[in-house]
Design a protein around this motif. Structure first.
Motif, PDB file in Angstrom:
ATOM      1  N   LEU A  25      -7.013 -75.940 -33.254  1.00 37.39           N
ATOM      2  CA  LEU A  25      -7.202 -74.488 -33.135  1.00 37.39           C
ATOM      3  C   LEU A  25      -7.657 -74.085 -31.742  1.00 37.39           C
ATOM      4  CD1 LEU A  25      -8.915 -73.081 -36.368  1.00 37.39           C
ATOM      5  CD2 LEU A  25      -6.584 -72.752 -35.556  1.00 37.39           C
ATOM      6  N   GLU A  26      -8.590 -74.860 -31.170  1.00 40.69           N
ATOM      7  CA  GLU A  26      -9.096 -74.536 -29.824  1.00 40.69           C
ATOM      8  C   GLU A  26      -7.982 -74.722 -28.791  1.00 40.69           C
ATOM      9  OE1 GLU A  26     -11.997 -73.190 -29.391  1.00 40.69           O
ATOM     10  OE2 GLU A  26     -13.011 -73.658 -31.270  1.00 40.69           O
ATOM     11  N   ALA A  27      -7.178 -75.765 -28.966  1.00 44.97           N
ATOM     12  CA  ALA A  27      -6.054 -76.005 -28.050  1.00 44.97           C
ATOM     13  C   ALA A  27      -5.045 -74.867 -28.175  1.00 44.97           C
ATOM     14  CB  ALA A  27      -5.390 -77.340 -28.366  1.00 44.97           C
ATOM     15  N   GLU A  58     -12.083 -71.840 -20.987  1.00 43.61           N
ATOM     16  CA  GLU A  58     -13.222 -71.955 -21.888  1.00 43.61           C
ATOM     17  C   GLU A  58     -12.827 -72.594 -23.213  1.00 43.61           C
ATOM     18  OE1 GLU A  58     -15.873 -68.660 -23.302  1.00 43.61           O
ATOM     19  OE2 GLU A  58     -16.156 -68.428 -21.138  1.00 43.61           O
ATOM     20  N   GLU A  59     -11.670 -72.189 -23.721  1.00 47.48           N
ATOM     21  CA  GLU A  59     -11.208 -72.757 -24.997  1.00 47.48           C
ATOM     22  C   GLU A  59     -10.942 -74.257 -24.868  1.00 47.48           C
ATOM     23  OE1 GLU A  59     -11.608 -71.185 -27.557  1.00 47.48           O
ATOM     24  OE2 GLU A  59     -11.612 -69.106 -26.901  1.00 47.48           O
ATOM     25  N   ARG A  60     -10.457 -74.639 -23.681  1.00 52.30           N
ATOM     26  CA  ARG A  60     -10.254 -76.072 -23.479  1.00 52.30           C
ATOM     27  C   ARG A  60     -11.596 -76.794 -23.466  1.00 52.30           C
ATOM     28  NH1 ARG A  60      -9.553 -80.573 -20.508  1.00 52.30           N
ATOM     29  NH2 ARG A  60      -7.816 -81.825 -21.265  1.00 52.30           N
ATOM     30  N   ASP A  61     -12.606 -76.167 -22.885  1.00 56.64           N
ATOM     31  CA  ASP A  61     -13.951 -76.757 -22.911  1.00 56.64           C
ATOM     32  C   ASP A  61     -14.446 -76.919 -24.354  1.00 56.64           C
ATOM     33  OD1 ASP A  61     -13.985 -76.867 -20.195  1.00 56.64           O
ATOM     34  OD2 ASP A  61     -15.245 -75.095 -19.900  1.00 56.64           O
ATOM     35  N   HIS A  62     -14.183 -75.899 -25.169  1.00 62.46           N
ATOM     36  CA  HIS A  62     -14.578 -75.998 -26.590  1.00 62.46           C
ATOM     37  C   HIS A  62     -13.904 -77.199 -27.232  1.00 62.46           C
ATOM     38  CE1 HIS A  62     -15.278 -71.344 -26.776  1.00 62.46           C
ATOM     39  NE2 HIS A  62     -16.158 -71.978 -26.016  1.00 62.46           N
ATOM     40  N   MET A  63     -12.612 -77.306 -26.958  1.00 62.88           N
ATOM     41  CA  MET A  63     -11.848 -78.415 -27.516  1.00 62.88           C
ATOM     42  C   MET A  63     -12.451 -79.760 -27.106  1.00 62.88           C
ATOM     43  SD  MET A  63      -7.920 -79.448 -26.729  1.00 62.88           S
ATOM     44  CE  MET A  63      -8.208 -80.699 -25.500  1.00 62.88           C
ATOM     45  N   MET A 105     -10.179 -65.505 -36.450  1.00 61.83           N
ATOM     46  CA  MET A 105      -9.638 -66.641 -37.199  1.00 61.83           C
ATOM     47  C   MET A 105     -10.435 -67.920 -36.880  1.00 61.83           C
ATOM     48  SD  MET A 105      -5.863 -68.256 -36.919  1.00 61.83           S
ATOM     49  CE  MET A 105      -6.241 -69.123 -35.432  1.00 61.83           C
ATOM     50  N   VAL A 106     -10.741 -68.104 -35.589  1.00 58.00           N
ATOM     51  CA  VAL A 106     -11.511 -69.279 -35.174  1.00 58.00           C
ATOM     52  C   VAL A 106     -12.923 -69.241 -35.770  1.00 58.00           C
ATOM     53  CG1 VAL A 106     -12.571 -70.426 -33.175  1.00 58.00           C
ATOM     54  CG2 VAL A 106     -10.191 -69.705 -33.064  1.00 58.00           C
ATOM     55  N   THR A 107     -13.536 -68.053 -35.752  1.00 54.43           N
ATOM     56  CA  THR A 107     -14.874 -67.905 -36.339  1.00 54.43           C
ATOM     57  C   THR A 107     -14.860 -68.319 -37.804  1.00 54.43           C
ATOM     58  OG1 THR A 107     -15.307 -66.032 -34.887  1.00 54.43           O
ATOM     59  CG2 THR A 107     -16.761 -66.277 -36.789  1.00 54.43           C
ATOM     60  N   GLU A 135     -21.474 -68.871 -30.004  1.00 54.83           N
ATOM     61  CA  GLU A 135     -20.397 -68.649 -29.039  1.00 54.83           C
ATOM     62  C   GLU A 135     -19.351 -67.675 -29.602  1.00 54.83           C
ATOM     63  OE1 GLU A 135     -20.041 -69.530 -26.010  1.00 54.83           O
ATOM     64  OE2 GLU A 135     -17.895 -69.233 -25.619  1.00 54.83           O
ATOM     65  N   GLN A 136     -18.993 -67.860 -30.855  1.00 52.49           N
ATOM     66  CA  GLN A 136     -17.986 -66.990 -31.473  1.00 52.49           C
ATOM     67  C   GLN A 136     -18.485 -65.546 -31.537  1.00 52.49           C
ATOM     68  OE1 GLN A 136     -15.299 -69.188 -31.024  1.00 52.49           O
ATOM     69  NE2 GLN A 136     -14.653 -67.516 -32.335  1.00 52.49           N
ATOM     70  N   LEU A 137     -19.762 -65.399 -31.840  1.00 54.12           N
ATOM     71  CA  LEU A 137     -20.354 -64.065 -31.903  1.00 54.12           C
ATOM     72  C   LEU A 137     -20.181 -63.363 -30.557  1.00 54.12           C
ATOM     73  CD1 LEU A 137     -22.104 -62.262 -33.812  1.00 54.12           C
ATOM     74  CD2 LEU A 137     -24.091 -63.168 -32.619  1.00 54.12           C
TER      75      LEU A 137
HETATM   76 FE   LIG Z   1     -13.215 -71.503 -28.866  1.00 52.60          FE
END
Ligand SMILES: [Fe+2]
Ligand SMILES: [Fe+2]
Lengths: 171, 106
Positions: A25-27, A58-63, A105-107, A135-137
């Motif tokens: 999902l993060e990717a 940032e999303e890649r960092d989450h991943m 959706m990610v949250t 983070e999602q908030l």
């Molecule tokens: Fe994320």
């Protein structure tokens, strides 16, 4: 019988499966934001483009955060495949609206993993996910603030330019 | 060796002396580290069994399973795959690191 499995792995395999899915999902989010950045660039919304480039990174960092967590817990992290990235948007507002939908959706997904981990008494995973909840908030909030600008300033050509000028990286 | 779980065709063992697991596949016994066992679980779980019931997707109903960094190769039919999925699911539950309650297994 020695507890070899537990000695090797500090999270539940069921949590690992869910976290591997979250990596996907993060990717997917990272690639989606890259597509949005591309659209903004094509349409000369420079600040919005920068915003989405930063979001993509940032999303890649989450991943990677999840990837390393799985590895550190003794699990097997799976490198994700990313498919079905939308590149078509009819206007700037739609781009941000899609971004917010994606974040929601990610949250939901994070909350689901957290609920499962809690149910399985997998406290390490529960604790790990707390950061993502916060983070999602923040990510939802920053997109909502941007969408408010459209209500405030309107949707004609000049307004869109002004909105774009107001958008800063990591707002 | 201690038997962890026996399915219809296969048995999962845990060694009493070293940190290895063994799966008796009938034709041969495969020695696996925990990581390799985890990788096996990953591979087995990612097999979409529905494709076995669709002649267009999987014409002959066989799966090729490579284990331990291509050291072992297995050709398994639909029933064997289902049984292996069962072994993985119950085996991990009994090893105590799955969310499935091991007590509910029996
Ligand atoms: Fe994320
Ligand atoms: Fe995000």
């Amino acid at each position: 019988m020695k507890d070899i499995a537990r000695q090797q792995m500090s999270i539940k395999v069921s949590s690992m499966d869910l976290l591997n899915n979250q990596i996907k999902l993060e990717a997917h989010a990272s690639a989606t934001y890259l597509a949005m950045a591309s659209w903004c660039d094509q349409n000369a919304y420079t600040n919005s483009a920068e915003f989405f480039y930063a979001q993509s990174a940032e999303e890649r960092d989450h991943m990677m955060k999840i990837f390393k967590f799985i590895a550190d817990s003794g699990g097997i992290a799976i490198s994700p495949t990313v498919e079905n990235i939308n590149h078509d948007f009819s206007n700037l507002e739609e781009v941000f609206e899609n971004a917010l939908d994606h974040e929601i959706m990610v949250t939901k997904s994070i909350h689901k993993i957290l609920a499962t981990a809690r149910n399985d008494q997998d406290y390490v995973v529960e604790n790990f996910l707390q950061w993502f909840v916060q983070e999602q908030l923040e990510e939802e909030k920053s997109l909502r603030n941007i969408l408010d600008l459209f209500e405030l300033m309107g949707r004609d050509g000049i307004a869109l330019k002004l909105i774009d000028e107001r958008i800063t990286r990591g707002e | 060796m201690t038997s962890v779980y026996q399915s219809k065709f296969y048995t999962l063992y845990q060694s009493n002396t070293d940190r290895y697991f063994y799966i008796d596949f009938g034709q041969k016994v495969v020695k696996l580290s925990f990581c390799q066992l985890l990788a096996l679980r990953q591979k087995v779980n990612s097999i979409a069994i529905e494709t076995h019931f669709d002649a267009d997707l999987n014409k002959h109903g066989f799966e090729l399973l490579m284990l331990c960094n291509k050291e072992h190769l297995f050709l398994l039919n639909t029933l064997e795959i289902l049984d292996l999925k069962n072994l993985v699911c119950y085996g991990f539950a009994l090893l105590g690191i799955s969310s499935e309650n091991a007590k509910a297994v029996y």
